[in-house]
Design a protein around this motif. Structure first.
Motif, mmCIF file in Angstrom:
data_model
loop_
_atom_site.group_PDB
_atom_site.id
_atom_site.type_symbol
_atom_site.label_atom_id
_atom_site.label_comp_id
_atom_site.label_asym_id
_atom_site.label_seq_id
_atom_site.Cartn_x
_atom_site.Cartn_y
_atom_site.Cartn_z
ATOM 1 N N UNK A 338 2.202 -3.682 -6.130
ATOM 2 C CA UNK A 338 3.383 -3.997 -5.951
ATOM 3 C C UNK A 338 3.932 -3.763 -4.456
ATOM 4 N N UNK A 339 3.566 -2.793 -4.072
ATOM 5 C CA UNK A 339 3.920 -2.205 -2.441
ATOM 6 C C UNK A 339 3.325 -3.100 -1.691
ATOM 7 N N UNK A 340 2.079 -3.674 -1.970
ATOM 8 C CA UNK A 340 1.439 -4.558 -1.048
ATOM 9 C C UNK A 340 1.635 -5.896 -1.138
ATOM 10 N N UNK A 341 2.130 -6.345 -2.449
ATOM 11 C CA UNK A 341 2.412 -7.899 -2.579
ATOM 12 C C UNK A 341 3.894 -8.278 -2.340
ATOM 13 N N UNK A 342 4.830 -7.269 -2.988
ATOM 14 C CA UNK A 342 6.060 -7.686 -3.134
ATOM 15 C C UNK A 342 6.951 -6.634 -2.268
ATOM 16 N N UNK A 343 6.753 -5.819 -1.763
ATOM 17 C CA UNK A 343 7.814 -4.908 -1.063
ATOM 18 C C UNK A 343 7.800 -5.129 0.349
ATOM 19 N N UNK A 344 8.724 -5.210 1.088
ATOM 20 C CA UNK A 344 8.916 -4.903 2.287
ATOM 21 C C UNK A 344 9.961 -4.212 2.876
ATOM 22 N N UNK A 346 11.856 -3.577 6.664
ATOM 23 C CA UNK A 346 11.461 -3.839 8.036
ATOM 24 C C UNK A 346 10.237 -4.543 8.380
ATOM 25 N N UNK A 347 9.685 -5.495 7.551
ATOM 26 C CA UNK A 347 8.456 -5.860 7.698
ATOM 27 C C UNK A 347 7.148 -5.008 7.530
ATOM 28 N N UNK A 348 7.607 -3.728 6.975
ATOM 29 C CA UNK A 348 6.527 -2.875 6.929
ATOM 30 C C UNK A 348 6.279 -2.554 5.157
ATOM 31 N N UNK A 349 5.027 -1.782 4.955
ATOM 32 C CA UNK A 349 4.780 -1.104 3.741
ATOM 33 C C UNK A 349 3.925 -0.220 3.981
ATOM 34 N N UNK A 350 3.529 0.316 2.744
ATOM 35 C CA UNK A 350 2.534 1.525 2.513
ATOM 36 C C UNK A 350 1.417 0.946 1.847
ATOM 37 N N UNK A 351 0.371 1.687 2.009
ATOM 38 C CA UNK A 351 -0.958 1.618 1.048
ATOM 39 C C UNK A 351 -1.459 2.752 0.506
ATOM 40 N N UNK A 384 7.027 7.891 4.419
ATOM 41 C CA UNK A 384 7.574 8.731 3.146
ATOM 42 C C UNK A 384 9.182 7.963 3.064
ATOM 43 N N UNK A 385 9.500 7.574 4.198
ATOM 44 C CA UNK A 385 10.921 6.815 4.273
ATOM 45 C C UNK A 385 10.735 5.571 3.479
ATOM 46 N N UNK A 386 9.718 4.838 3.711
ATOM 47 C CA UNK A 386 9.412 3.657 2.969
ATOM 48 C C UNK A 386 9.077 3.787 1.527
ATOM 49 N N UNK A 387 8.520 4.902 1.289
ATOM 50 C CA UNK A 387 8.119 5.188 -0.210
ATOM 51 C C UNK A 387 9.359 5.510 -0.770
ATOM 52 N N UNK A 388 10.233 6.295 -0.158
ATOM 53 C CA UNK A 388 11.599 6.508 -0.920
ATOM 54 C C UNK A 388 12.364 5.356 -1.313
#
Length: 396
Positions: A338-344, A346-351, A384-388
């Protein structure tokens, strides 16, 4: 239609690499992906190793010896001596990465249906190597509450059967970052001698120990020589993952002579990589001091930021550059995709790497991920901010 092998069908996917297509698609869409999923250090490879390949004068790229060049194995003995491990060049076989060292070791000491006991969670490819050799992994569970310390010796002993051939540990551990103490190694040594088993120790992260803790190798344990087999590699030590050079180290000549037959069957390790690995042994100690200092800072930043997130539990690593993180979710495989397919954000995500793939026991690790702190400190804070934010959205 012809069928593939049962072994091939049972071969597990890498929990680290199976999400790569989703990450690549995100990048094609212009998304910046922070890779917390794989232990590929961003630390520069020592210049001396790179120059050995750039400036070589070979005019024929010939086969190397199956066991690796005598000059490299001899120089390796000096490296091991500095680490209080006393071996000769004849106690070492050079392999194509630590992976091949494990594969040769499994093939040399175990037959199909034999068993190897491994504390879990463990490096996911141990499952793959065992499947390829027809060997059964018998897990002994460690847990996040104890920081993934060695399970009680009684738990190991309860699992030993006539089929048990070895106990395998990773020290310091991937994926937990746990560093086994001298006392814990001595407990395992007593157990394997009592039951006439092999003790295999994957020590590829030997240099990476923190907070004043020191690595204690199974090869430092007197009287364990017939039982002890070290798996080693240049990949993480010198940030040379692409070199694919590892080794088997053991004083058990029967094991070594058997492993040599596997080495001869695959012909030889790669010549250029051997040149680089031999040269890497000239890396000054200051390189490791700087690298370890950097990893300690990264670990501290990561742990500090993760502990700020409500519902998150994290084990404190004593070595390597990984940690297991327990999240307030039910399925980290679904969450990671879901993080890679659907979550953004500020145009960034984590793997991240879902942790279930690091367990052998069905159902364990489903709410955990492995994080590799191989990014710089600012990128770790951002990750970690993205994860939160992601957890808040996902659970909403």
């Amino acid at each position: 239609m012809p069928k593939i092998s049962r072994k091939g069908a049972l071969m597990p996917q890498s929990p680290i690499r199976k999400l790569v297509p989703y990450a690549e698609q995100a990048k094609k869409e212009g998304i910046n992906v922070y890779h917390l999923n794989i232990g590929q250090p961003d630390i520069k490879t020592p210049e001396v190793a790179l120059n050995a390949v750039k400036n070589n004068t070979l005019d024929t790229l010939a086969y190397s010896r199956s066991e690796g060049s005598e000059t490299y194995r001899t120089k390796l003995t000096a490296y091991y001596k500095k680490n209080d491990i006393h071996v000769s060049a004849n106690d070492i076989i050079i392999t194509t990465g630590g992976s091949e060292a494990l594969f040769f070791t499994f093939g040399s000491i175990m037959d199909p249906e034999d068993e190897v006991i491994i504390p879990e969670p463990f490096y996911a490819n141990y499952n793959g190597f065992s499947t390829a050799q027809g060997v059964k992994v018998v897990p002994v569970v460690s847990n996040i509450e104890s920081n993934f310390a060695l399970p009680p010796i009684a738990d190991f002993e309860a699992l030993i059967t006539p089929k048990t051939k070895a106990i395998l540990i990773c020290n310091p551990g991937n994926p937990t970052g746990y560093l086994y103490s001298k006392a814990e190694i001595k407990q395992l040594a007593i157990l394997v001698k009592k039951h006439d088993l092999f003790l295999i120790s994957d020590e590829v992260y030997r240099e990476f120990t923190y907070d004043g803790h020191e690595h204690y190798s199974i090869m430092q344990e007197e009287g364990l020589e017939p039982n002890a087999i070290i798996i080693d590699s240049v990949s993480k030590r010198y940030s040379m993952c692409g070199a694919r050079i590892g080794c088997i180290v053991t004083k058990n000549t029967t094991v070594l002579n058997t492993a040599l037959k596997f080495a001869q069957a695959r012909l030889s390790p790669p010549t250029y990589a051997l040149l680089a690995s031999e040269a890497a042994l000239e890396t000054p100690d200051s390189y490791f001091s700087e690298v370890i200092s950097e990893y300690v800072e990264r670990r501290n930043v990561l742990i500090e930021e993760l502990q700020k997130i409500e519902g998150v539990k994290v084990a404190i690593p004593k070595g390597a550059f990984y940690c297991i993180v327990e999240l307030p979710i039910t399925d980290s495989d679904v969450f990671a995709q879901w993080l890679l397919e659907d979550f953004r954000l500020d145009n960034e995500t984590i793997m991240v790497a879902p942790a279930a793939g690091f367990y052998s026991t069905e159902g364990l690790g489903k709410n955990q991920i492995r994080v590799a702190y191989v990014l710089n400190k600012e990128d770790l804070r951002t990750s970690v901010a993205i994860l939160k934010v992601a957890l808040n959205q996902y659970n909403a």
